[in-house]
Write an enzyme that holds these catalytic residues in place. Structure first.
Site, PDB file in Angstrom:
ATOM      1  CE  LYS A 180      -4.157  -1.922   2.160  1.00  0.00           C
ATOM      2  NZ  LYS A 180      -5.075  -1.871   3.340  1.00  0.00           N
ATOM      3  CG  ASP A 224       2.042  -3.852  13.115  1.00  0.00           C
ATOM      4  OD1 ASP A 224       1.074  -3.166  13.537  1.00  0.00           O
ATOM      5  OD2 ASP A 224       1.995  -5.092  13.026  1.00  0.00           O
ATOM      6  CG  ASN A 284      -2.032  11.058   9.434  1.00  0.00           C
ATOM      7  OD1 ASN A 284      -2.868  11.946   9.314  1.00  0.00           O
ATOM      8  ND2 ASN A 284      -2.136   9.902   8.772  1.00  0.00           N
ATOM      9  CE1 TYR A 294     -10.235   7.426  16.785  1.00  0.00           C
ATOM     10  CE2 TYR A 294     -11.880   9.104  17.262  1.00  0.00           C
ATOM     11  CZ  TYR A 294     -10.782   8.675  16.542  1.00  0.00           C
ATOM     12  OH  TYR A 294     -10.219   9.503  15.588  1.00  0.00           O
ATOM     13  CE  LYS A 339      -6.914   9.483  18.211  1.00  0.00           C
ATOM     14  NZ  LYS A 339      -5.932   9.819  17.141  1.00  0.00           N
TER      15      LYS A 339
END
Length: 303
Positions: free
Chosen positions: A68, A99, A126, A204, A208
């Site tokens: 990718k 990874d 990112n 999540y 964050k």
């Protein structure tokens, strides 16, 4: 303070209606700069990579999948040729295997870069995953916390001595407005791996929140260096991040939220402007901007 009511104030919604405070035309010449972008093969990471390399930087695409990443490099070369015809020579784009779901592999990726004996002027953390089904990483850590925070923590701290040697340098860590909706108690390490004490959304949010707290703490620790660490909430951007949205509400919800995102979400090219501002703008050094939490670039800073 890096955390200051970004959800309750909802300032980031202004980005839909106000002019951008930074543009691709304002990115300076980055010749001689070396950058790493995690999750660079798609979405915000890809847009950021194209912009950095298009302005002369040597960019390492830190990704889990080599294929990718190599496909992204080929696409990026074409995009750069179209968007930045003024670039002299070939874009400098390289793959770095990373990874983030493994602490060992995150450390090894940093060491593989260090073995190249290059400077490191820009690190953009990112990469991330959003609201997948509950799993544990190979280290036994809840997957969102492992990938979004712990992998980046190990990768960044291993690279930090090189970043200091390369100053002036930048570290940009992507957080999210959801940092204000973590599990009860904020991080709560005691229940980190207990599926019954959280759901996909609060897990999540916890990861964050960890991103934002890490940026804040790291900025304090390098306060005497010319290393500028900041966090960013990129806003509502149409990327592949919502590919696990079925976990949150089933097939109908998945189709609805993905259609909504395609309709009203910012493009990755627009959404990447905030992290590019933190990574490249001369204002960061001129105004000694560090330890800040940025919302989309149309708006003012959450300090």
């Amino acid at each position: 303070m890096i955390l200051q009511n970004s959800l309750t104030q909802l300032k980031w919604w202004k980005s839909f209606f106000t002019a951008d405070r930074y543009s691709y035309a304002q990115i300076p010449d980055l010749s001689g700069k070396v950058a790493i972008v995690t999750g660079a093969n798609t979405g915000l990471g890809y847009a950021t990579t194209v912009a950095l390399a298009g302005h002369g930087a040597r960019v390492f695409l830190a990704c889990r999948s080599k294929q990718k990443a190599l496909d992204a490099i080929e696409n990026a070369k074409k995009d750069i040729q179209e968007k930045y015809p003024q670039l002299v020579g070939e874009p400098q784009l390289e793959f770095l295997e990373l990874d983030l779901n493994s602490l060992t592999k995150s450390r090894n990726a940093a060491r593989a870069f260090l073995a190249k004996n290059l400077p490191l002027h820009i690190l953009i953390c990112n990469s991330g995953i959003m609201m997948p089904a509950f799993e544990l990483s190979e280290d036994g850590i809840e997957t969102q916390f492992a990938v979004n925070h712990m992998g980046h923590f190990v990768f960044t701290t291993e690279l930090l001595p090189k970043i200091k040697l390369s100053q002036p340098s930048r570290i940009v860590i992507l957080s999210s407005v959801t940092h204000e909706d973590p599990v009860p108690g904020g991080i709560d390490f005691d229940t980190l791996n207990d599926e019954t004490k959280s759901n996909a959304v609060t897990r999540y949010g916890r990861s964050k929140l960890a991103n934002a707290l890490f940026a804040n703490a790291l900025a304090r620790r390098v306060a005497e260096e010319r290393v500028y660490v900041n966090a960013v909430n990129p806003g509502y951007v149409s990327t592949e991040l919502l590919r696990h949205s079925r976990t949150m509400g089933g097939v109908v919800y998945e189709k609805f939220i993905q259609a909504l995102t395609r309709t009203v979400g910012m493009t990755p090219t627009k959404g990447a402007l905030t992290q590019l501002y933190l990574a490249t703008s001369p204002e960061i050094e001129e105004q000694d901007i560090r330890g800040r939490y940025y919302i989309p670039i149309a708006n003012e800073i959450d300090s």
